[in-house]
Design a protein around this motif. Structure first.
Motif, short mmCIF file in Angstrom:
data_model
loop_
_atom_site.label_atom_id
_atom_site.label_comp_id
_atom_site.label_asym_id
_atom_site.label_seq_id
_atom_site.Cartn_x
_atom_site.Cartn_y
_atom_site.Cartn_z
N GLY A 129 0.81 -1.21 0.00
CA GLY A 129 0.00 0.00 0.00
C GLY A 129 0.84 1.26 0.00
N VAL A 130 1.88 1.30 0.83
CA VAL A 130 2.74 2.48 0.91
C VAL A 130 3.56 2.63 -0.38
N ALA A 131 4.09 1.53 -0.90
CA ALA A 131 4.85 1.60 -2.15
C ALA A 131 3.96 2.04 -3.30
N LEU A 132 2.71 1.60 -3.29
CA LEU A 132 1.77 2.05 -4.32
C LEU A 132 1.48 3.54 -4.17
N PHE A 133 1.43 4.02 -2.95
CA PHE A 133 1.23 5.46 -2.71
C PHE A 133 2.40 6.27 -3.27
N VAL A 134 3.60 5.72 -3.17
CA VAL A 134 4.78 6.39 -3.74
C VAL A 134 4.64 6.49 -5.26
N ALA A 135 4.07 5.44 -5.87
CA ALA A 135 3.92 5.43 -7.33
C ALA A 135 2.77 6.32 -7.78
N ASN A 136 1.66 6.26 -7.05
CA ASN A 136 0.46 7.00 -7.45
C ASN A 136 -0.39 7.23 -6.21
N ARG A 137 -0.57 8.49 -5.83
CA ARG A 137 -1.26 8.79 -4.58
C ARG A 137 -2.72 8.35 -4.59
N ARG A 138 -3.37 8.52 -5.74
CA ARG A 138 -4.80 8.18 -5.81
C ARG A 138 -5.00 6.69 -5.57
N PHE A 139 -4.25 5.85 -6.26
CA PHE A 139 -4.35 4.42 -6.04
C PHE A 139 -3.76 4.02 -4.69
N GLY A 140 -2.71 4.73 -4.27
CA GLY A 140 -2.04 4.39 -3.03
C GLY A 140 -2.92 4.56 -1.80
N ILE A 141 -3.81 5.55 -1.81
CA ILE A 141 -4.72 5.73 -0.68
C ILE A 141 -5.59 4.49 -0.51
N PHE A 142 -6.10 3.97 -1.61
CA PHE A 142 -6.89 2.75 -1.54
C PHE A 142 -6.03 1.57 -1.07
N GLY A 143 -4.77 1.54 -1.51
CA GLY A 143 -3.87 0.48 -1.09
C GLY A 143 -3.61 0.51 0.41
N ILE A 144 -3.42 1.69 0.96
CA ILE A 144 -3.18 1.81 2.40
C ILE A 144 -4.43 1.40 3.18
N VAL A 145 -5.61 1.76 2.68
CA VAL A 145 -6.86 1.34 3.33
C VAL A 145 -6.96 -0.19 3.34
#
Length: 239
Positions: A129-145
């Motif tokens: 989730g955090v690594a995805l947030f680094v790549a793309n904040r919009r998708f990363g927020i969902f990843g962190i959730v």
């Protein structure tokens, strides 16, 4: 509440019983759903989210496409590295699963005989989730959730203490963030090379040549001077 007699004033154990008590009160079908979601479903959802972000990046293109794809490659790599780092941590701490030391827990998954701290699932999902947030904040927020839900599910199912989950969150976040600059330095040149490849460029940018050698768009421009010249000569060649 059953089992709290042996918890003393330990907030970790008290919270364990509070969250796991939801499983005891829930209908059996809901516990079965939580069992699947907590064990497999959230990880599968995270993979789908990463692939969705990759497809969106390819379609959008732009100068930063190679950088974003490199960051997306880091998502599963960060999770793998975080889990490897957890191996010696588990061996050093040697914390038993909560159901070995505390009675009255509703354990939804059997066969969990390895050590409890740090939670592998919490580490995996939060690193991704955090690594995805680094790549793309919009998708990363969902990843962190999804990562937060994954940690909650481990306590709900009675297989981890809350501190096991918090430790996994901390470990996954640390690996994903601290090693991200190194990963970017190593992976971005690779994705830029792939982007320029006539055969593999489609992995980075939509419309690049795919494995068959065809472009995503038209193979030639019928309005270009060269195309017009070739078209004018076609009758002569046919004659």
């Amino acid at each position: 509440m059953a089992g709290l007699a042996d918890s003393g004033s330990n907030p970790d154990v008290e919270l364990l019983y509070d969250i796991n008590g939801l499983a005891r009160a829930a209908p059996d079908w809901f516990d079965r759903v939580m069992e699947f979601v907590g064990e497999y479903g959230l990880l599968l959802a995270m993979v789908v989210l990463v692939l969705w972000c990759w497809a969106s990046t390819r379609r959008r293109g732009g100068e930063d496409a190679a950088v974003t794809v490199a960051a997306l490659i880091w998502v599963p790599l960060s999770a793998a590295i975080a889990v490897l780092v957890n191996v010696p941590i588990r061996a050093l701490v040697e914390r038993p699963r909560p159901f070995y030391d505390h009675d009255g827990l509703e354990v939804l998954i059997s066969g969990k005989e390895d050590y409890s701290f740090v939670s592998d699932h919490a580490t995996l999902t939060m690193a991704m989730g955090v690594a995805l947030f680094v790549a793309n904040r919009r998708f990363g927020i969902f990843g962190i959730v999804l990562g937060l839900l994954g940690g909650f599910s481990r306590v709900y199912m009675g297989v981890h203490y809350p501190t096991d989950v918090l430790g996994g969150f901390a470990l996954g976040t640390a690996v994903a963030l601290l090693l991200a600059p190194v990963a970017a330095a190593l992976l971005t040149p690779l994705t830029r090379t792939i982007e320029r490849s006539p055969r593999a460029g489609w992995l980075v940018r939509a419309g690049e040549r795919g494995p068959s050698g065809d472009d995503g768009a038209a193979t030639f421009d019928t309005g270009s001077p060269r195309a017009v010249e070739d078209r004018d000569r076609a009758p002569d060649r046919a004659a």
